[in-house]
Design a protein around this motif. Structure first.
Motif, PDB file in Angstrom:
ATOM      1  N   LEU A  15       0.833  -1.214   0.000  1.00  0.00           N
ATOM      2  CA  LEU A  15       0.000   0.000   0.000  1.00  0.00           C
ATOM      3  C   LEU A  15       0.864   1.259   0.000  1.00  0.00           C
ATOM      4  O   LEU A  15       0.577   2.222  -0.720  1.00  0.00           O
ATOM      5  N   MET A  16       1.930   1.261   0.808  1.00  0.00           N
ATOM      6  CA  MET A  16       2.794   2.440   0.891  1.00  0.00           C
ATOM      7  C   MET A  16       3.410   2.766  -0.466  1.00  0.00           C
ATOM      8  O   MET A  16       3.363   3.909  -0.928  1.00  0.00           O
ATOM      9  N   TRP A  17       4.004   1.773  -1.094  1.00  0.00           N
ATOM     10  CA  TRP A  17       4.676   2.019  -2.370  1.00  0.00           C
ATOM     11  C   TRP A  17       3.685   2.231  -3.508  1.00  0.00           C
ATOM     12  O   TRP A  17       3.970   2.948  -4.462  1.00  0.00           O
ATOM     13  N   GLY A  18       2.506   1.607  -3.419  1.00  0.00           N
ATOM     14  CA  GLY A  18       1.502   1.841  -4.454  1.00  0.00           C
ATOM     15  C   GLY A  18       0.934   3.251  -4.393  1.00  0.00           C
ATOM     16  O   GLY A  18       0.854   3.952  -5.409  1.00  0.00           O
ATOM     17  N   VAL A  19       0.567   3.693  -3.198  1.00  0.00           N
ATOM     18  CA  VAL A  19      -0.010   5.033  -3.019  1.00  0.00           C
ATOM     19  C   VAL A  19       1.023   6.117  -3.320  1.00  0.00           C
ATOM     20  O   VAL A  19       0.669   7.242  -3.690  1.00  0.00           O
ATOM     21  N   ASN A  20       2.312   5.792  -3.200  1.00  0.00           N
ATOM     22  CA  ASN A  20       3.344   6.797  -3.432  1.00  0.00           C
ATOM     23  C   ASN A  20       3.292   7.370  -4.848  1.00  0.00           C
ATOM     24  O   ASN A  20       3.649   8.534  -5.064  1.00  0.00           O
ATOM     25  N   TRP A  21       2.844   6.585  -5.826  1.00  0.00           N
ATOM     26  CA  TRP A  21       2.817   7.080  -7.206  1.00  0.00           C
ATOM     27  C   TRP A  21       1.862   8.256  -7.377  1.00  0.00           C
ATOM     28  O   TRP A  21       2.268   9.316  -7.876  1.00  0.00           O
ATOM     29  N   PRO A  22       0.597   8.157  -6.987  1.00  0.00           N
ATOM     30  CA  PRO A  22      -0.250   9.363  -7.099  1.00  0.00           C
ATOM     31  C   PRO A  22       0.151  10.467  -6.139  1.00  0.00           C
ATOM     32  O   PRO A  22      -0.083  11.657  -6.432  1.00  0.00           O
ATOM     33  N   MET A  23       0.763  10.140  -5.003  1.00  0.00           N
ATOM     34  CA  MET A  23       1.236  11.192  -4.111  1.00  0.00           C
ATOM     35  C   MET A  23       2.339  12.011  -4.781  1.00  0.00           C
ATOM     36  O   MET A  23       2.420  13.240  -4.616  1.00  0.00           O
ATOM     37  N   MET A  24       3.208  11.355  -5.547  1.00  0.00           N
ATOM     38  CA  MET A  24       4.220  12.094  -6.300  1.00  0.00           C
ATOM     39  C   MET A  24       3.560  13.002  -7.335  1.00  0.00           C
ATOM     40  O   MET A  24       3.955  14.162  -7.506  1.00  0.00           O
ATOM     41  N   LYS A  25       2.552  12.488  -8.016  1.00  0.00           N
ATOM     42  CA  LYS A  25       1.846  13.292  -9.020  1.00  0.00           C
ATOM     43  C   LYS A  25       1.203  14.507  -8.371  1.00  0.00           C
ATOM     44  O   LYS A  25       1.215  15.608  -8.951  1.00  0.00           O
ATOM     45  N   LEU A  26       0.658  14.332  -7.188  1.00  0.00           N
ATOM     46  CA  LEU A  26       0.061  15.451  -6.460  1.00  0.00           C
ATOM     47  C   LEU A  26       1.113  16.506  -6.145  1.00  0.00           C
ATOM     48  O   LEU A  26       0.862  17.710  -6.300  1.00  0.00           O
ATOM     49  N   SER A  27       2.286  16.091  -5.732  1.00  0.00           N
ATOM     50  CA  SER A  27       3.355  17.038  -5.411  1.00  0.00           C
ATOM     51  C   SER A  27       3.788  17.837  -6.634  1.00  0.00           C
ATOM     52  O   SER A  27       4.108  19.028  -6.533  1.00  0.00           O
ATOM     53  N   LEU A  28       3.786  17.192  -7.794  1.00  0.00           N
ATOM     54  CA  LEU A  28       4.268  17.846  -9.003  1.00  0.00           C
ATOM     55  C   LEU A  28       3.312  18.911  -9.529  1.00  0.00           C
ATOM     56  O   LEU A  28       3.657  19.636 -10.470  1.00  0.00           O
ATOM     57  N   GLN A  29       2.129  19.018  -8.940  1.00  0.00           N
ATOM     58  CA  GLN A  29       1.223  20.107  -9.308  1.00  0.00           C
ATOM     59  C   GLN A  29       1.731  21.452  -8.800  1.00  0.00           C
ATOM     60  O   GLN A  29       1.364  22.504  -9.331  1.00  0.00           O
ATOM     61  N   GLU A  30       2.592  21.436  -7.770  1.00  0.00           N
ATOM     62  CA  GLU A  30       3.066  22.688  -7.183  1.00  0.00           C
ATOM     63  C   GLU A  30       4.585  22.773  -7.068  1.00  0.00           C
ATOM     64  O   GLU A  30       5.107  23.803  -6.640  1.00  0.00           O
ATOM     65  N   MET A  31       5.296  21.725  -7.461  1.00  0.00           N
ATOM     66  CA  MET A  31       6.739  21.709  -7.299  1.00  0.00           C
ATOM     67  C   MET A  31       7.378  21.032  -8.504  1.00  0.00           C
ATOM     68  O   MET A  31       6.837  20.061  -9.037  1.00  0.00           O
ATOM     69  N   SER A  32       8.498  21.567  -8.952  1.00  0.00           N
ATOM     70  CA  SER A  32       9.175  20.982 -10.105  1.00  0.00           C
ATOM     71  C   SER A  32       9.782  19.627  -9.723  1.00  0.00           C
ATOM     72  O   SER A  32      10.111  19.379  -8.557  1.00  0.00           O
ATOM     73  N   PRO A  33       9.925  18.731 -10.698  1.00  0.00           N
ATOM     74  CA  PRO A  33      10.277  17.333 -10.366  1.00  0.00           C
ATOM     75  C   PRO A  33      11.632  17.150  -9.702  1.00  0.00           C
ATOM     76  O   PRO A  33      11.757  16.369  -8.757  1.00  0.00           O
ATOM     77  N   LEU A  34      12.674  17.832 -10.186  1.00  0.00           N
ATOM     78  CA  LEU A  34      13.998  17.604  -9.622  1.00  0.00           C
ATOM     79  C   LEU A  34      14.121  18.172  -8.214  1.00  0.00           C
ATOM     80  O   LEU A  34      14.744  17.550  -7.343  1.00  0.00           O
ATOM     81  N   PHE A  35      13.535  19.339  -7.956  1.00  0.00           N
ATOM     82  CA  PHE A  35      13.566  19.876  -6.603  1.00  0.00           C
ATOM     83  C   PHE A  35      12.745  19.006  -5.647  1.00  0.00           C
ATOM     84  O   PHE A  35      13.129  18.809  -4.487  1.00  0.00           O
ATOM     85  N   PHE A  36      11.634  18.463  -6.143  1.00  0.00           N
ATOM     86  CA  PHE A  36      10.853  17.542  -5.312  1.00  0.00           C
ATOM     87  C   PHE A  36      11.677  16.321  -4.948  1.00  0.00           C
ATOM     88  O   PHE A  36      11.759  15.921  -3.780  1.00  0.00           O
ATOM     89  N   ARG A  37      12.319  15.726  -5.956  1.00  0.00           N
ATOM     90  CA  ARG A  37      13.074  14.504  -5.708  1.00  0.00           C
ATOM     91  C   ARG A  37      14.274  14.779  -4.807  1.00  0.00           C
ATOM     92  O   ARG A  37      14.568  14.004  -3.885  1.00  0.00           O
TER      93      ARG A  37
END
Length: 303
Positions: A15-37
């Protein structure tokens, strides 16, 4: 058989690793990908470092181990984590998860090409299933007016990089535990991603982040880079291979289903069919082979 405690831990990990995928997508709505990572990787590896150190593990590499860890970090961290976040930015998160978990197929292919591992009929079935899945998703992306076929290239490159890193990790001769090596790969990799972020992206503005954004960042740091890693490494040596395979197969499914609730993505029929093919491919390469029972005479030294 696995214990009830292991079963609950495996369910939590999936569940943790599965849910992480849409959580990353949610973060990218307000933050650029490399700074997020870069941010989540550094913070997650930092608290993981102190947690593991308090457990009494030897934390500091010796001599040439620094170079070996840096080399392992290139495909395992810089390749996988950087390319995958670029893929998530371009694609629906569930679709990105499906493509990311073609990694086991790339592992056996690269193992055959570069490390002399045998290509079995099950590997051929896996390659066929993975190819059908990729073709379905690529077809749908090309058919859409706003399709992002480059996202598929990012994710396949990420999966191949992760596979190469896995093969290298298996053959590495290090005196540190795998968890400690992973922590150092994340720490060193985050430095490189920070450099790329400052060179290629505008700095984020945390004062403008929404509450969901902060929640998704906390999830990535605490759950994805923290508790999930601890659960996995705590169970990796104890899980039967078939159980590990089932967990890996279920992660894209969890990612696709949870994306509907978290970021409002609606999977298409191509996604469901592609997911089925990828799960079949993973099962083909990871499911243990049933060996015929050995007759008593063959076991006896007097036969």
């Amino acid at each position: 058989m696995i214990s009830r405690k292991q079963a609950w831990a495996l369910l939590a990990l999936t569940l943790m690793w599965g849910v992480n995928w849409p959580m990353m997508k949610l973060s990218l709505q307000e933050m650029s990908p490399l700074f997020f990572r870069a941010s989540t990787m550094l913070l997650g590896a930092g608290w993981l470092f102190f947690y593991v150190a308090r457990k009494g593990e030897r934390m500091w590499p010796a001599g040439r181990e620094w170079g070996a860890i840096a080399l392992l970090g290139l495909p395992n961290v810089l390749g996988w984590h950087t390319l995958s976040i670029l893929g998530v930015q371009e694609l629906a998160s569930g679709r990105a998860a499906i493509l990311g978990f073609t990694m086991p197929i790339f592992t056996v292919l690269l193992g055959a090409l570069f490390f002399g591992e045998r290509v079995t009929p099950r590997v051929r079935v896996a390659v066929l299933c993975a190819g059908l899945a990729i073709g379905l998703l690529l077809w749908h992306e090309l058919a859409r007016l706003s399709g992002r076929p480059t996202g598929i290239l990012w994710m396949l490159s990420a999966a191949a990089s992760w596979a190469l890193g896995t093969l290298m990790f298996r053959r590495a001769q290090l005196t540190l535990s795998p968890l400690v090596v992973t922590v150092w790969m994340l720490l060193l990799g985050s430095v490189a991603v920070w450099a790329l972020a400052f060179a290629l992206e505008p700095p984020p503005q945390p004062s403008r982040f929404s509450l969901p954004m902060w929640v998704s960042l906390a999830y990535s740091v605490i759950i994805n880079y923290g508790f999930a890693q601890l659960i996995w490494f705590g169970m990796a040596r104890e899980l039967p291979p078939a159980t590990s395979a089932m967990s890996i197969m279920a992660i894209p499914l969890v990612g696709t289903l949870s994306a509907t609730l978290i970021v409002g993505e609606v999977p298409h029929w191509q996604d469901w069919l592609a997911m089925g093919f990828v799960m079949m491919a993973i099962a083909s390469v990871l499911w243990p082979v049933r060996r015929p029972p050995v007759i008593a005479a063959a076991q006896s030294p007097h036969a």
